[in-house]
Design an enzyme around this catalytic site. Sequence first.
Site, mmCIF file in Angstrom:
data_model
loop_
_atom_site.group_PDB
_atom_site.id
_atom_site.type_symbol
_atom_site.label_atom_id
_atom_site.label_comp_id
_atom_site.label_asym_id
_atom_site.label_seq_id
_atom_site.Cartn_x
_atom_site.Cartn_y
_atom_site.Cartn_z
ATOM 1 N N ARG A 1 0.668 -1.126 0.044
ATOM 2 C CA ARG A 1 -0.140 -0.392 -0.156
ATOM 3 C C ARG A 1 0.503 1.148 0.259
ATOM 4 N NH1 ARG A 1 -5.741 2.193 2.068
ATOM 5 N NH2 ARG A 1 -4.438 3.701 2.495
ATOM 6 N N ILE B 1 -6.627 7.786 -1.105
ATOM 7 C CA ILE B 1 -6.617 6.504 -1.545
ATOM 8 C C ILE B 1 -7.687 5.681 -0.348
ATOM 9 C CG2 ILE B 1 -4.276 6.355 -0.316
ATOM 10 C CD1 ILE B 1 -3.401 3.785 -1.160
ATOM 11 N N SER B 2 -8.426 4.974 -0.608
ATOM 12 C CA SER B 2 -9.171 4.316 0.715
ATOM 13 C C SER B 2 -9.129 4.450 1.641
ATOM 14 C CB SER B 2 -10.135 3.701 -0.076
ATOM 15 O OG SER B 2 -11.469 4.493 -1.213
ATOM 16 N N GLY B 3 -9.562 3.605 2.612
ATOM 17 C CA GLY B 3 -8.508 3.682 3.815
ATOM 18 C C GLY B 3 -8.513 1.771 3.448
#
Lengths: 368, 899
Positions: free
Chosen positions: A165, A191-193
């Site tokens: 990530r 950027i999504s969790g």
Amino acid sequence: MEGDSGRRRKKPPRFLVGGAVVVLFVLVPLAIFWLLPGNRLGVSGRGVAPTARRVSVQPAPARVDPPETGSSSSPAEDQALRVASTDGAAAAVQPAAESAPAFDITTRRARPPTDDEDRYVAWMKAHSPETERYVVAKWERARAIIQRDDATDPRVIEAFLRTPREYFCEPTNAAHSYGDAAMPIGYGQTISGPHLVSHMTQALDLHPDQKVLEIGTGSGYQSAVLSELSNHVYTIEIVRQLAQRADSIYRKWSKDYPEYRNITRKHADGYYGWPEHAPFDRIIVTAGIDHIPPDLLKQLTPGGIMLIPVGPPSGQTVLKITKEVRPDGSVTFKREDIYHGLKRVTFVPFTSETGKHTLSSDTVPNRP
Amino acid sequence: MTNRLPSLRLAALFLLSITLIAYELAVMRTFSVGSWSNFGSMVISIALLGNGLAGTLLTFHTRRIRENPDRWLSISAVLLGPAMAGAHVLAQHVPFNPVMIAADWTQLRWIGVYYVIYGVPFFIGAVFVAAIFVGMQERVHQLYFWNMVGSGLGGFVVLGLMYLLPPAQLVAPLVVLAAGVSLLCFVRQDPGGGLELPLGRMAIAAGVMFVSIGLIAFHGGIEVSDFKPISYARHFPDARVVYHTYGPTGEYYAYQSSYFHFAPGLSDNASLNVKEMPRNAFLGLYIDGDGPIGVMRDLKPAEEQYIDYLPMSAPYLLLPKPNVLLLRLGGAIGVYNALYHQARSVWVAEPDATLVHMLRDVPFFRAYDNDRLRDPRVHVVHAEPRAFAARTARRFDLVEIGLIDSVGLSQTGGYPLVQNYIYTVQGIDSYLNCLTDDGILSITVWNRLSPPRNVPELLTTVTEALKRRGVKDPGRHVFVFDYLLSTATILVKSSPFTEADIATLRGFLQKTSFEASYYDGMPAPAKDFGAILDAYTNQFRSASAAVPSAASGDAATAPAAPVAAGEEVPDTSAATDTTSPRAPQATADTQAEKGLFAGVHRGTAGTTALQELVPEDLYYFTMKWLLTGKAQELYHRYFFNIRPATDDRPYYTGYVKPSNLLTVLRNMRSLSEEWGYVLEVGTFALSILFGFLIILVPLVGRWRELFKRQRGTVRVIVYYGALGVGYMLVEIYLIQRLAFFLADPIFSNSVVITAMLVISGVGALVAGRYRGSRTRLMAYATAGIAAAMLFYMLGMPPLLDALLGLPLLAKMGLALLFVAPGAFFLGMPFPTGLSSLSSTRSGLIPWAWGMNGALSVTGTALALLISISWGFSVVLLAVIGLYVLAFLVFSGNLVEGSA
């Protein structure tokens, strides 16, 4: 209250003082405002169309026609994205003959261990270029993902464990890669969790031979996770700079992560899907919209699943839609809330592309 | 000294008061454009806390101020301009990113930086005010008057500036005003008794002013957050600005791009039945960077087909060629919908004059939508919807409120806690009054909250409105349908829905797959509603209440298999099993306890009940309970506050019950939409904390002096605390209550704030001239305040309803009249108290001033919290209580011997 007791000296004439005050504190400031661009006091605020006084207006188009293409990118840039940008027109959906994946994930034999943190860290050191601190943080986050019930499917957890990530975050935020939150990646995007990514990935129920389309590449992280689960990942990004950024990340790491070579991407408006590669077994939309684009539903295979955040601009709820086509041709859409357990099956009383009505006894809503 | 110098100082105070309030509002506009309007309350708190801090610090320097007040005034006046300009420029470079707060809590430090940056000019302004109060304490009532009048006019000044200047330039003219303040302070008395303005000092003032203006001109551009919706649109490859304007209601940008797509609530069935969706058919309109609002071009016939699959089309099936009233214009897509359905006439009530002008008069838009708003059938009226509904003599077949809340909401994922008079019992009643005998009121809202909140609240409100109208069987007048996580539509008919009506609507639902939620005669779901209500409550109250994951389906409860270190395992789940991801894990329980999956236990009590609940069931049972005398039980047992919204409690989005506050806080992850309420509670708590700091700081080291040598300090604290809170309770109440009367919060803010301050100033002046005992004066003031509050509670609401249809100017005049009695008497206690202090303990004056300011923040937050939960009446009762308390403290001798 007393004023200063001034020394004895000659006072300037009163009219001079008054004049100076008027010039310095009234006329000059007014002149400055007259010169400053963008306001309605000065030169730039005049002379616009009479009915639109004090506003800037572009000439109206004689006629608004649909664009020739879904993208305005240059051929050279599209080349860089490997796939020519195309019109997303609602063309007839024809199954496209898929070539063999550049790398078949089903041939991988080594899998990261999940029974012990130390062993996992050692395995990652041996099999990936990731640094230890991120690997450790990733393990901890994976544990939280499982504990919170966001994902419990070992395949999804494995995909999470394999995906670096930190490579997809902004370098300045990399230290927070495995925190429990979304982070900015520029251009107004995030950027999504990791919990949301895992939750959606599990809800997608993706398998290696299934074709998945992602609308909204963003950082590229979601597609990277999907590429650990499927050999056929397609992703579309509307913002050119983000599309290029994700592309460069995939290229940079494709040697260590050959599965990224399975990600086909383009810069275009995802609203119309990707007809040339349709239908898709799975569609995941990561940009909010106030309705479900009909073309995406059309490009979903029977049995296909779509995840899409739907709602007003201020906030959407992720909806899961499952499309079923029965032997009699009737179509079923099942709507689910992926977080709160709400489900609703709806039946569509139309069947084929011909638009022929086939209302039948079982195509009424499930409530009288 | 002649009498003219004090007059100049009063003029300086007046000008400075204008400048400070105008600056406060300009900073709020800057935040609205650059980031989020939610920071508005932060700006107010910065200003008031700056006041408090200055007052507290100056408590230690009253002797020095008295020795040479002009020095304090001159220095603070000269510094004010550059401080305002510098803060404006510096704040644009603060790298605060709200999106990162969740990942990186240290982002919060930037909020502290905002407080410091913007705190400086407000602190400097407050030093000026405190210094002048100390230096001219013999004229305290006059000072208070000019301070109030200046502050009041500041609101109007900035309103005018907003018409002339874009938000980025608003601060520049205020710098000129600040220079004017310093000029007035530089004027001195010569030995002959005349007035003199030394040229050197004038040059200083001019130099400082030009540097400040230059700073704003060259570096004052507003940095728009990357996370405002408009920033996203700017990255569309083919986006171009086609229109830009600005004014007090906001900064407007219209973008054209093929990437805009609008079809809110569209049925999934459109995917198989609609041949062609509109392409390149929309403009995106952004107001202060929020949006977009869709503006649609004229469609080709094939493109129009999708309209039949929108929920807003339902009422037209029952109304051939209707006369339609749309509440709010939006991007005029509702107008298109009405014309598409052969409406005979379409009236639109829209309070945003800029929007009306833009879509109806600007050539670009006229060409884009083919003069839709100039169609002879279309009549757009610049009016607040309720005001229009109240005054129109026309009767409509259809009154439609269609997704008007889809824009203008905060972008942080929740909804704002602002008064909303559209969805109140009285509001619904006024729309029903506009209907013909068989007319229909159609309300479509988003249906995305889980557990549902807004739709049940609307159902209770609509039902209550029908009951109050004396409708015999309200259930027969209501038809409700929804679409999971999309929209819900409530149709309310003047006459009962006939069987034919219901059959037609059910046909529409069949075509679109929307779900019937309630209609008369609808079969009841076979579920225990009481158990479901309890399950909701238990879900949140249980410490281990994980939200069940339906998305994961069976996988969520399947045991997981670890993989041993270094194990070479064929990827069987991937290679061989394409139907189930769960197959390989069945026998791995023992190993699972060691690794990632160790100790994972899923599944919670009540899950089954929750999973069985769909919104339609909740809506159905809500209606049933409302209609069968179980309303109170429903309100009590449902986790959220869904009591009908009324004009006395006009909070359609105020769902948190105070008794559930802690539970909500513990569950913010799944109830993140309630951030607005939490924000208010946080503001309230912080304001109390800061208030205490303001109160306590002077005590450090001066304990003996304040509490031992001189008695009465506690009374000073109680007295000014009560006034600070009480005054703001009234001001916020009046702003909220008059918002819909005056058609727009902008007008209500300006009129109320100006009227309150100016009239309070007059009250102070009158109090200063009163020659009787101060205690008697305070008794009169308290009685006057109590009478005014009772008038606001009982007398004003019916008057507002009756006069709603008057023209705006007349209503503004009336609003002044309504504000006057309260404001007049509210202006008396503060300077009367100061006057008492000045005669006995003048050293406490800055402290009292600061304390009053600090606790005003508390009053602002408290007013909102009380109104959301209990309504305005309770706010007004609290005001009476606070002022009676203040009177008791005062009559018990505020400071010994002072009364």
